[in-house]
Enzyme design. Structure first.
Site, PDB file in Angstrom:
ATOM      1  N   SER A 254      20.483  42.581 -37.645  1.00 26.60           N
ATOM      2  CA  SER A 254      21.750  42.721 -36.912  1.00 26.60           C
ATOM      3  C   SER A 254      22.945  42.887 -37.862  1.00 26.60           C
ATOM      4  CB  SER A 254      21.978  41.506 -36.021  1.00 26.60           C
ATOM      5  OG  SER A 254      21.981  40.353 -36.826  1.00 26.60           O
ATOM      6  N   ASP A 290      11.023  50.720 -37.716  1.00 24.29           N
ATOM      7  CA  ASP A 290      10.280  51.990 -37.681  1.00 24.29           C
ATOM      8  C   ASP A 290      11.204  53.152 -37.303  1.00 24.29           C
ATOM      9  OD1 ASP A 290       7.976  50.573 -38.270  1.00 24.29           O
ATOM     10  OD2 ASP A 290       7.480  50.258 -36.155  1.00 24.29           O
TER      11      ASP A 290
HETATM   12  P1  ATP Z   1      11.171  45.264 -36.694  1.00 26.38           P
HETATM   13  O1  ATP Z   1      10.009  44.674 -37.457  1.00 26.38           O
HETATM   14  O2  ATP Z   1      11.726  44.362 -35.636  1.00 26.38           O
HETATM   15  O3  ATP Z   1      10.944  46.661 -36.246  1.00 26.38           O
HETATM   16  P2  ATP Z   1      12.462  45.194 -39.264  1.00 26.38           P
HETATM   17  O4  ATP Z   1      12.382  43.738 -39.623  1.00 26.38           O
HETATM   18  O5  ATP Z   1      11.564  46.132 -39.963  1.00 26.38           O
HETATM   19  O6  ATP Z   1      12.383  45.398 -37.703  1.00 26.38           O
HETATM   20  P3  ATP Z   1      15.343  45.035 -39.259  1.00 26.38           P
HETATM   21  O7  ATP Z   1      15.982  44.841 -40.581  1.00 26.38           O
HETATM   22  O8  ATP Z   1      15.250  43.849 -38.358  1.00 26.38           O
HETATM   23  O9  ATP Z   1      13.931  45.727 -39.518  1.00 26.38           O
HETATM   24  O10 ATP Z   1      16.100  46.171 -38.456  1.00 26.38           O
HETATM   25  C1  ATP Z   1      16.051  47.536 -38.814  1.00 26.38           C
HETATM   26  C2  ATP Z   1      17.351  48.208 -38.446  1.00 26.38           C
HETATM   27  O11 ATP Z   1      17.542  48.137 -37.025  1.00 26.38           O
HETATM   28  C3  ATP Z   1      18.616  47.564 -39.037  1.00 26.38           C
HETATM   29  O12 ATP Z   1      18.841  48.002 -40.356  1.00 26.38           O
HETATM   30  C4  ATP Z   1      19.670  48.054 -38.042  1.00 26.38           C
HETATM   31  O13 ATP Z   1      19.983  49.411 -38.328  1.00 26.38           O
HETATM   32  C5  ATP Z   1      18.915  48.019 -36.702  1.00 26.38           C
HETATM   33  N1  ATP Z   1      19.113  46.737 -35.996  1.00 26.38           N
HETATM   34  C6  ATP Z   1      18.292  45.668 -35.996  1.00 26.38           C
HETATM   35  N2  ATP Z   1      18.798  44.664 -35.236  1.00 26.38           N
HETATM   36  C7  ATP Z   1      19.967  45.133 -34.723  1.00 26.38           C
HETATM   37  C8  ATP Z   1      20.963  44.589 -33.857  1.00 26.38           C
HETATM   38  N3  ATP Z   1      20.878  43.344 -33.365  1.00 26.38           N
HETATM   39  N4  ATP Z   1      22.026  45.368 -33.545  1.00 26.38           N
HETATM   40  C9  ATP Z   1      22.140  46.635 -34.021  1.00 26.38           C
HETATM   41  N5  ATP Z   1      21.226  47.191 -34.841  1.00 26.38           N
HETATM   42  C10 ATP Z   1      20.154  46.463 -35.192  1.00 26.38           C
HETATM   43  O1  RIB Z   2       6.862  47.629 -36.290  1.00 27.64           O
HETATM   44  C1  RIB Z   2       6.445  47.319 -35.000  1.00 27.64           C
HETATM   45  C2  RIB Z   2       4.955  47.492 -34.850  1.00 27.64           C
HETATM   46  O2  RIB Z   2       4.307  46.588 -35.706  1.00 27.64           O
HETATM   47  C3  RIB Z   2       4.435  47.231 -33.471  1.00 27.64           C
HETATM   48  O3  RIB Z   2       4.433  48.382 -32.651  1.00 27.64           O
HETATM   49  C4  RIB Z   2       3.067  46.650 -33.690  1.00 27.64           C
HETATM   50  O4  RIB Z   2       2.019  47.531 -33.417  1.00 27.64           O
HETATM   51  C5  RIB Z   2       3.110  46.132 -35.113  1.00 27.64           C
HETATM   52  O5  RIB Z   2       2.026  46.348 -35.872  1.00 27.64           O
END
Ligand code: ATP
Ligand code: RIB
Length: 345
Positions: A254, A290
């Protein structure tokens, strides 16, 4: 007519079983949850869908060719009725997705905690993804008509496959632009596998784990996850210097993201923080990372196919757009279906 830029994603395909809950139950506790829905997922195929959708400049025009390489269980009705059609509708070519006899498609059991801003907890069972292990075959499929402009990889297929592909596509013989998102992070990674990598994308947890996974980075002082941001200039400089990684992006949930670019020709670094786009309500963060990776990779493929190399790629502009797309994703439920099309941004 000039050919379209090509992206090949080599990675996982999963079926996601998503339970929405007001809170996470404690040990031994049974709790009534709100809903359970089945979705197409997997880090590889989510990123393929994000690339495919990002490439749509209008509802009928796609300017980048996107292909998925991976494996699912043969005869899986979820693949036929859910995963494959979702990939196809998102502009992803599935002809290199193998159907393996006698194994299940990978699954992810995902708990979305509504009480914690849609935060998720994921249990991943690899299934057919662990059959993506014939390195020679993958390399020959990936390079059959020349190396693609961009290759995208994650950590949900076997580690020897990923390390072998990194070495192959980061080195002279088949050199191309690899976007590597080591999620989940491997316990160990040889520095040589990361050498000359074009783009590394990690979240905060993965960033810190990477400094434990690579032996040559272990002695570098790392902060706690809560205090990571002020240390990112220093940590990413080590990645540029020791591994010659050109672009490092750390996604900060976020709080947005941090990027750092090291130019090989000018030997200069450019870096910055981009705040997250403001959203009215976070519904489900699954697939946000992703979405970011897919949008960034599509922008990179357009650049590389025009310019012939990574040099001059505007990481800040591409990250701003990927950040907007990821913010759209967190406002909808599920992974693939919540990823926006390029013309919606
Ligand atoms: P996930 O595993 O949940 O797909 P992640 O841990 O790989 O995510 P994050 O760093 O949580 O990646 O988020 C990826 C991107 O998504 C952030 O860099 C931002 O651009 C967007 N994002 C995530 N959460 C928010 C939020 N609450 N509001 C706006 N944008 C967000
Ligand atoms: O990054 C999100 C994905 O990770 C999900 O769709 C799930 O399949 C997990 O492996």
């Amino acid at each position: 007519m000039a050919r379209k830029p090509i992206i090949r994603i080599i990675g996982s395909l999963n079926i996601d079983f998503v339970t929405l809950t007001p809170r996470v139950p404690g040990p031994g506790e049974t709790l009534e949850a709100k809903s359970m829905t089945v979705h197409a997922g997997g880090k590889g195929s989510n990123q393929a869908v994000a690339c495919g959708k990002a490439a749509y400049t209008s509802p009928t025009e796609q300017d980048v060719q996107v292909e998925m390489l991976g494996a699912v269980g043969a005869g899986d009705p979820y693949y036929a009725s859910l995963l494959k059609p979702t990939l196809t509708k998102s502009g992803v070519d599935t002809r290199y997705v193998e159907e393996v006899e006698g194994v299940q498609t990978g699954t992810a059991t995902i708990i979305v905690d509504e009480g914690s801003n849609g935060e998720n907890r994921i249990l991943f069972v690899p299934g057919a993804n662990h059959h993506v292990d014939d390195l020679d075959k993958i390399i020959s499929t990936t390079t059959q008509d020349g190396v693609p402009d961009v290759i995208v990889m994650q950590g949900e297929i076997p580690k020897p496959t990923v390390l072998g592909l990194l070495s192959t596509f980061n080195s002279d013989r088949h050199k191309t632009c690899v976007v590597f998102n080591p999620a989940p992070m491997f316990d160990t990674i040889p520095l040589s596998a990361l050498k000359d990598l074009a783009v590394l994308v990690v979240n905060e947890t993965e960033c810190l784990l990477l400094f434990k996974a690579v032996q040559e980075l272990r002695d570098i002082e790392t902060p706690s996850e809560e205090n990571l941001t002020p240390h990112l200039d220093r940590l990413t400089s080590h990645l540029h210097d020791l591994a010659s990684i050109s672009i490092v992006v750390v996604t900060l949930g976020s709080r947005g993201l941090y990027y750092s670019v090291a130019s090989k020709s000018t030997r200069q670094q450019a870096r910055g923080l981009i705040p997250a786009a403001k959203v009215a309500k976070v519904v489900d963060t699954t697939g946000a990372g992703d979405t970011f990776v897919g949008y960034l990779s599509t922008a990179l493929a357009r650049h590389v196919s025009k310019q012939g190399s990574l040099e001059g790629f505007d990481v800040q502009e591409a990250s701003l757009r990927a950040n907007e797309a990821a913010a759209k994703c967190v406002q909808r439920s599920g992974a693939m279906e919540s990823i926006p099309f390029g013309y919606e941004i």
